[in-house]
Design a protein around this motif. Structure first.
Motif, PDB file in Angstrom:
ATOM      1  N   ARG A 277      25.136  22.112  13.733  1.00 30.99           N
ATOM      2  CA  ARG A 277      24.268  22.669  14.726  1.00 30.99           C
ATOM      3  C   ARG A 277      24.915  22.748  15.891  1.00 30.99           C
ATOM      4  NH1 ARG A 277      18.270  20.789  16.324  1.00 30.99           N
ATOM      5  NH2 ARG A 277      19.361  18.910  16.436  1.00 30.99           N
ATOM      6  N   GLU A 278      25.521  21.477  16.499  1.00 33.90           N
ATOM      7  CA  GLU A 278      26.413  21.461  17.862  1.00 33.90           C
ATOM      8  C   GLU A 278      27.694  22.515  17.724  1.00 33.90           C
ATOM      9  OE1 GLU A 278      25.404  18.856  15.823  1.00 33.90           O
ATOM     10  OE2 GLU A 278      24.288  17.187  17.128  1.00 33.90           O
ATOM     11  N   ALA A 279      28.117  22.576  16.459  1.00 32.86           N
ATOM     12  CA  ALA A 279      29.446  23.093  16.465  1.00 32.86           C
ATOM     13  C   ALA A 279      28.989  24.746  16.440  1.00 32.86           C
ATOM     14  CB  ALA A 279      30.040  22.922  14.891  1.00 32.86           C
ATOM     15  N   ARG A 280      27.924  25.274  16.057  1.00 32.77           N
ATOM     16  CA  ARG A 280      27.753  26.444  16.061  1.00 32.77           C
ATOM     17  C   ARG A 280      27.492  27.032  17.583  1.00 32.77           C
ATOM     18  NH1 ARG A 280      23.302  27.691  12.198  1.00 32.77           N
ATOM     19  NH2 ARG A 280      24.981  26.892  10.850  1.00 32.77           N
ATOM     20  N   ARG A 281      26.696  25.882  18.295  1.00 35.30           N
ATOM     21  CA  ARG A 281      26.596  26.418  19.932  1.00 35.30           C
ATOM     22  C   ARG A 281      27.890  26.151  20.582  1.00 35.30           C
ATOM     23  NH1 ARG A 281      23.193  22.788  24.265  1.00 35.30           N
ATOM     24  NH2 ARG A 281      23.068  24.700  25.898  1.00 35.30           N
ATOM     25  N   TYR A 282      28.669  25.180  20.293  1.00 30.88           N
ATOM     26  CA  TYR A 282      30.086  25.032  20.917  1.00 30.88           C
ATOM     27  C   TYR A 282      31.033  26.289  20.378  1.00 30.88           C
ATOM     28  CZ  TYR A 282      34.759  22.971  21.947  1.00 30.88           C
ATOM     29  OH  TYR A 282      35.943  22.790  22.698  1.00 30.88           O
ATOM     30  N   ALA A 283      30.896  26.870  19.440  1.00 20.87           N
ATOM     31  CA  ALA A 283      31.723  27.948  18.804  1.00 20.87           C
ATOM     32  C   ALA A 283      31.241  29.262  19.692  1.00 20.87           C
ATOM     33  CB  ALA A 283      31.637  28.219  17.441  1.00 20.87           C
ATOM     34  N   GLY A 284      30.017  29.463  20.004  1.00 18.51           N
ATOM     35  CA  GLY A 284      29.667  30.572  20.780  1.00 18.51           C
ATOM     36  C   GLY A 284      30.522  30.641  22.201  1.00 18.51           C
ATOM     37  N   HIS A 285      30.113  29.607  22.974  1.00 22.57           N
ATOM     38  CA  HIS A 285      30.984  29.363  24.257  1.00 22.57           C
ATOM     39  C   HIS A 285      32.400  29.422  23.912  1.00 22.57           C
ATOM     40  CE1 HIS A 285      27.585  28.559  26.806  1.00 22.57           C
ATOM     41  NE2 HIS A 285      27.215  27.915  25.875  1.00 22.57           N
ATOM     42  N   PHE A 286      33.037  28.831  22.933  1.00 22.13           N
ATOM     43  CA  PHE A 286      34.278  28.967  22.927  1.00 22.13           C
ATOM     44  C   PHE A 286      34.789  30.169  22.764  1.00 22.13           C
ATOM     45  CE2 PHE A 286      38.070  29.256  20.086  1.00 22.13           C
ATOM     46  CZ  PHE A 286      39.181  28.359  20.570  1.00 22.13           C
ATOM     47  N   LEU A 287      34.225  31.171  21.793  1.00 20.67           N
ATOM     48  CA  LEU A 287      34.744  32.516  21.479  1.00 20.67           C
ATOM     49  C   LEU A 287      34.462  33.483  22.535  1.00 20.67           C
ATOM     50  CD1 LEU A 287      33.795  32.805  17.683  1.00 20.67           C
ATOM     51  CD2 LEU A 287      35.920  32.411  18.664  1.00 20.67           C
ATOM     52  N   ALA A 288      33.499  33.308  23.406  1.00 22.85           N
ATOM     53  CA  ALA A 288      33.210  34.309  24.680  1.00 22.85           C
ATOM     54  C   ALA A 288      33.938  33.730  25.841  1.00 22.85           C
ATOM     55  CB  ALA A 288      31.693  34.192  24.820  1.00 22.85           C
ATOM     56  N   GLU A 289      34.360  32.472  25.807  1.00 24.16           N
ATOM     57  CA  GLU A 289      34.735  31.966  27.200  1.00 24.16           C
ATOM     58  C   GLU A 289      36.270  31.548  27.039  1.00 24.16           C
ATOM     59  OE1 GLU A 289      31.958  29.086  28.281  1.00 24.16           O
ATOM     60  OE2 GLU A 289      30.342  30.662  28.171  1.00 24.16           O
ATOM     61  N   ARG A 290      36.278  30.616  26.101  1.00 24.99           N
ATOM     62  CA  ARG A 290      37.604  29.891  25.969  1.00 24.99           C
ATOM     63  C   ARG A 290      38.826  30.734  25.454  1.00 24.99           C
ATOM     64  NH1 ARG A 290      37.910  26.787  30.057  1.00 24.99           N
ATOM     65  NH2 ARG A 290      39.324  25.280  29.104  1.00 24.99           N
ATOM     66  N   LEU A 291      38.567  31.193  24.390  1.00 27.17           N
ATOM     67  CA  LEU A 291      39.487  32.147  23.520  1.00 27.17           C
ATOM     68  C   LEU A 291      39.985  33.040  24.473  1.00 27.17           C
ATOM     69  CD1 LEU A 291      41.010  32.425  20.630  1.00 27.17           C
ATOM     70  CD2 LEU A 291      39.231  34.094  20.460  1.00 27.17           C
TER      71      LEU A 291
END
Lengths: 242, 242
Positions: free
Chosen positions: A131-145
């Motif tokens: 569950r936490e991974a899904r939330r992290y991934a959303g921010h990662f793909l939108a912002e960090r990548l």
């Protein structure tokens, strides 16, 4: 000098950044933990060397490199050591610092990529922090990548006289690490990478060009090369990369 | 050489590792973003210098150091550059690599400490990821804090002829960073640090000893020193540190 690389067998991960430099630099080396146990290899050999070093210069974690009497840890530190010895680092001081700075920024990015599937603890399985991974991934793909890749694309473009290399005018360990990074991102996040492709044409071209380097092309076609997989840092979980 | 340190005003964080080296080394420097705007300081000056560098060697993020024509980013890279110039690094190659390796391991630890209150995204506030932070903190305090501190304690103990220094026989930037790290952990996790105290006597003694270094004692008593606070990496949230 014959080197000894110590890294977990079965996953490319941080060991691969070192392996690519050894291969592209034409160095002789043992990939210790991937040798059979009867030849002194395996995870046991990996751990033993770390324990033996308890008294002096014990590394915190793999990868580490045996070089004569030295045992060197931390991926970027190993590359800093190998760079001049394998002809994979610029010769002037300003560009050496710059190459290392970029390598450390790659390391920061790699740590964030790891956390996409392990945002809570490395000691838990992915399915225990999904569950936490899904939330992290959303921010990662939108912002960090986009932020990291946009930065590296800008760096590459600013090195206008560099003939497509990240630093200076010749192949360095930074190019090799960038090759591995882009390959891993393609594997883990094919959809996000397809969406961002038009913004990072230089990095994508570098990725294709490095693969054709004669020594690397041989290596990549060999059994020494490890595929990305779901035990490593670059994992393809479709639910995390829409 | 007069240096220019660029870091966010108001938080010690990664800038402080550099500041401690500049202070202990007796270097002349401007702390640019902490100067008033009318003297060319402030966050605006911080951002401007980074933007100006767009064409060449632009850093990904603060801190960065202006040194003549060089602009150097990544905390550990800055210390690698400053170390020999400020007499804060061992002279032999093996110990230089070792010092840098330890500094990179400190950097890894600092990144995990940051994630205690920001496990999901730096772009969110703490209160937006409080539930995940509580789960992260549990694993961090039980697994990662003892593992990192136990490692550094072992390193210190193994340097038996080092008179209490982390590397070699004289003060290095690694000792300064360890001082800051231990201070930050005391601030953020007083209960966990009290519980672990008996296991890391060497590090706690080092923390007290470094504070008495003449130049550092002056600095620590000055207004140049920034306190830990809840905008930085080392945050004291009682709910995260039972």
């Amino acid at each position: 000098m014959r080197y000894a690389l110590y890294y977990w067998p079965g996953i490319p991960d941080r060991g691969e950044f070192v392996r690519l430099a050894l291969e592209a630099g034409g160095a002789g080396y043992e990939d210790v933990a991937r040798l059979p146990g009867r030849e002194g290899g395996g995870v046991r050999a990996l751990m033993r060397r770390m324990e033996e070093a308890t008294v002096r210069h014990r590394p915190f974690a793999p990868p580490y490199l045996g070089a004569g009497r030295l045992l060197i840890g931390q991926t970027a530190n190993i590359l800093l050591y190998l760079g001049p010895r394998l002809g994979l680092m610029p010769v002037d001081q300003a560009n050496r610092l710059w190459a290392h700075q970029l390598q450390l920024t790659i390391a920061d990015f790699v740590a964030e990529i790891h956390d996409v599937h392990h945002p809570i603890a490395s000691s838990l399985y992915y399915h225990q922090q999904k569950r936490e991974a899904r939330r992290y991934a959303g921010h990662f793909l939108a912002e960090r990548l986009p932020r990291f890749l946009g930065y590296f694309e800008q760096v590459l473009g600013a090195n206008a006289r560099g003939r497509g290399y990240m630093v200076g005018r010749a192949l360095s360990y930074v190019d090799l690490s960038m090759f591995q990074l882009i390959g891993g991102l393609h594997y883990a996040f094919p959809n996000a990478m397809a969406r961002i492709a038009a913004d990072v044409p230089g990095l994508l071209a570098l990725h294709q060009r490095i693969a054709k380097h004669p020594r690397l092309a041989d290596y990549l076609a060999s059994e020494r090369r490890l595929d990305f997989n779901e035990n490593g840092i670059f994992r393809h979980y479709p639910e995390l990369g829409p």
